[in-house]
Motif scaffolding. Structure first.
Motif, PDB file in Angstrom:
ATOM      1  N   ALA A  24       0.758  -1.150  -0.017  1.00  0.00           N
ATOM      2  CA  ALA A  24      -0.054  -0.038  -0.186  1.00  0.00           C
ATOM      3  C   ALA A  24       0.865   1.193  -0.030  1.00  0.00           C
ATOM      4  O   ALA A  24       0.953   1.996   0.956  1.00  0.00           O
ATOM      5  CB  ALA A  24      -0.892   0.023   1.240  1.00  0.00           C
ATOM      6  N   THR A 119     -12.659  -7.822  -2.096  1.00  0.00           N
ATOM      7  CA  THR A 119     -11.399  -7.877  -2.170  1.00  0.00           C
ATOM      8  C   THR A 119     -10.963  -6.847  -3.021  1.00  0.00           C
ATOM      9  O   THR A 119     -11.788  -6.079  -3.517  1.00  0.00           O
ATOM     10  CB  THR A 119     -11.260  -9.288  -3.326  1.00  0.00           C
ATOM     11  OG1 THR A 119     -11.800  -9.062  -4.285  1.00  0.00           O
ATOM     12  CG2 THR A 119     -11.661 -10.348  -2.510  1.00  0.00           C
ATOM     13  N   GLU A 120      -9.809  -6.452  -2.921  1.00  0.00           N
ATOM     14  CA  GLU A 120      -9.258  -5.394  -3.839  1.00  0.00           C
ATOM     15  C   GLU A 120      -9.859  -5.513  -5.471  1.00  0.00           C
ATOM     16  O   GLU A 120     -10.088  -4.430  -6.074  1.00  0.00           O
ATOM     17  CB  GLU A 120      -7.705  -5.406  -3.803  1.00  0.00           C
ATOM     18  CG  GLU A 120      -7.179  -4.150  -4.603  1.00  0.00           C
ATOM     19  CD  GLU A 120      -5.443  -3.845  -4.230  1.00  0.00           C
ATOM     20  OE1 GLU A 120      -5.083  -4.821  -3.601  1.00  0.00           O
ATOM     21  OE2 GLU A 120      -5.179  -2.717  -4.362  1.00  0.00           O
ATOM     22  N   MET A 123     -13.461  -4.270  -5.752  1.00  0.00           N
ATOM     23  CA  MET A 123     -14.030  -2.987  -5.433  1.00  0.00           C
ATOM     24  C   MET A 123     -14.624  -2.280  -6.438  1.00  0.00           C
ATOM     25  O   MET A 123     -15.628  -1.677  -6.383  1.00  0.00           O
ATOM     26  CB  MET A 123     -12.498  -2.397  -4.757  1.00  0.00           C
ATOM     27  CG  MET A 123     -12.857  -0.903  -4.280  1.00  0.00           C
ATOM     28  SD  MET A 123     -11.185  -0.223  -3.548  1.00  0.00           S
ATOM     29  CE  MET A 123     -11.647   1.547  -3.540  1.00  0.00           C
ATOM     30  N   ALA A 174      -6.020  -9.885  -1.059  1.00  0.00           N
ATOM     31  CA  ALA A 174      -6.015  -8.513  -0.767  1.00  0.00           C
ATOM     32  C   ALA A 174      -7.435  -7.832  -0.544  1.00  0.00           C
ATOM     33  O   ALA A 174      -8.180  -8.005  -1.616  1.00  0.00           O
ATOM     34  CB  ALA A 174      -5.130  -7.674  -1.539  1.00  0.00           C
ATOM     35  N   TYR A 175      -7.591  -7.340   0.523  1.00  0.00           N
ATOM     36  CA  TYR A 175      -8.893  -6.622   0.867  1.00  0.00           C
ATOM     37  C   TYR A 175      -8.919  -5.215   1.085  1.00  0.00           C
ATOM     38  O   TYR A 175      -7.870  -4.565   1.552  1.00  0.00           O
ATOM     39  CB  TYR A 175      -9.461  -7.321   2.201  1.00  0.00           C
ATOM     40  CG  TYR A 175      -9.809  -8.932   1.879  1.00  0.00           C
ATOM     41  CD1 TYR A 175     -10.983  -9.357   1.331  1.00  0.00           C
ATOM     42  CD2 TYR A 175      -8.811  -9.655   2.348  1.00  0.00           C
ATOM     43  CE1 TYR A 175     -11.156 -10.625   1.234  1.00  0.00           C
ATOM     44  CE2 TYR A 175      -9.086 -11.039   2.081  1.00  0.00           C
ATOM     45  CZ  TYR A 175     -10.273 -11.595   1.484  1.00  0.00           C
ATOM     46  OH  TYR A 175     -10.273 -12.870   1.472  1.00  0.00           O
ATOM     47  N   LYS A 176     -10.107  -4.632   0.732  1.00  0.00           N
ATOM     48  CA  LYS A 176     -10.121  -2.961   0.943  1.00  0.00           C
ATOM     49  C   LYS A 176     -11.628  -2.849   1.490  1.00  0.00           C
ATOM     50  O   LYS A 176     -12.487  -3.413   1.596  1.00  0.00           O
ATOM     51  CB  LYS A 176     -10.031  -2.428  -0.449  1.00  0.00           C
ATOM     52  CG  LYS A 176      -8.946  -2.600  -1.383  1.00  0.00           C
ATOM     53  CD  LYS A 176      -7.766  -1.744  -0.898  1.00  0.00           C
ATOM     54  CE  LYS A 176      -8.146  -0.362  -1.423  1.00  0.00           C
ATOM     55  NZ  LYS A 176      -6.686   0.273  -1.354  1.00  0.00           N
ATOM     56  N   ASN A 189     -10.719   5.132   1.082  1.00  0.00           N
ATOM     57  CA  ASN A 189     -10.425   3.598   1.092  1.00  0.00           C
ATOM     58  C   ASN A 189      -9.277   3.398   1.839  1.00  0.00           C
ATOM     59  O   ASN A 189      -8.476   4.288   2.278  1.00  0.00           O
ATOM     60  CB  ASN A 189     -10.319   3.311  -0.340  1.00  0.00           C
ATOM     61  CG  ASN A 189      -9.063   3.634  -1.041  1.00  0.00           C
ATOM     62  OD1 ASN A 189      -8.082   3.044  -0.750  1.00  0.00           O
ATOM     63  ND2 ASN A 189      -9.091   4.956  -1.617  1.00  0.00           N
ATOM     64  N   THR A 191      -6.846  -0.367   3.605  1.00  0.00           N
ATOM     65  CA  THR A 191      -6.646  -1.851   3.289  1.00  0.00           C
ATOM     66  C   THR A 191      -7.070  -2.507   4.565  1.00  0.00           C
ATOM     67  O   THR A 191      -7.254  -2.001   5.447  1.00  0.00           O
ATOM     68  CB  THR A 191      -4.990  -2.250   3.301  1.00  0.00           C
ATOM     69  OG1 THR A 191      -4.513  -1.597   4.352  1.00  0.00           O
ATOM     70  CG2 THR A 191      -4.477  -1.757   1.911  1.00  0.00           C
TER      71      THR A 191
END
Ligand code: ZN
Length: 195
Positions: A24, A119-120, A123, A174-176, A189, A191
């Protein structure tokens, strides 16, 4: 100068996910502003957050959501900002609760905020479908199974919470978290990490 640099170092040490997380680098490395050639790293850390660090020992609070036990509280404001850019969920938690406090004054139709976790990779699609769904749907498509968790869409002075199973987040993905109100996710936004 030395004092400022050491403070920045301390801030980085505290905000490990903000400064040490290579996944990030968005705001940290993107701002080597040419205004002050002697201290290019100073532009990366907003001086407004670095300065009060001299008085209060918690500069990390500006970017890393404070987690107490298995929950956290995030603020959204009328300037289209969350007060956190990262949520680190303890892997020991079975469930995790996120509370969103809208600390602004503007109504939901003008400055609505929610906290959505995907998840990224999902998004942008969730945001696009949410915009099409409209404000009455809270700017989320009904039954969108890409959405892992979300609070209600709220206006100034309101609060909404959501709890979800930490097992819904898979290792290595990867999550947002973000606000799905049209246009807001560009600023709002961050992480989501389990560790
Ligand atoms: Zn918003």
């Amino acid at each position: 100068m030395n004092i400022k640099l050491s403070l920045l170092t301390a801030a980085c040490a505290l905000a490990l996910s903000a400064c040490g997380n290579g996944s990030a680098p968005s705001s940290d490395t993107a701002a080597p502003a040419p205004t002050d050639a002697t201290a290019p790293t100073e532009a990366a850390a907003p001086s407004e957050t670095a300065t009060p660090a001299e008085a209060t020992p918690a500069p990390a609070a500006a970017t890393d959501a404070a987690v107490t036990g298995c929950e956290t509280v995030i603020e959204g404001n009328d300037a289209m900002q969350f007060n956190a850019k990262a949520i680190t969920i303890p892997a020991s938690c079975a469930n995790f609760k996120i509370t969103l406090n809208h600390v602004g004054k503007m109504p939901v139709a003008a400055m609505g905020h929610n906290v959505v976790i995907t998840t990224e990779g999902n998004m942008q699609g969730v945001i696009a479908d949410g915009m099409a769904a409209g404000i009455d749907a809270g700017y989320l498509k009904a039954g969108d199974d890409r959405v892992i968790a979300h609070t209600d869409l709220i206006g100034g002075g309101q609060t909404s919470s959501v709890s979800f199973a930490v097992s819904d987040l898979k290792a290595g993905e990867a999550y947002k978290f973000f606000c799905s109100f049209p246009g807001h996710a560009a600023l709002m936004n961050g992480t989501v990490t389990v560790q």
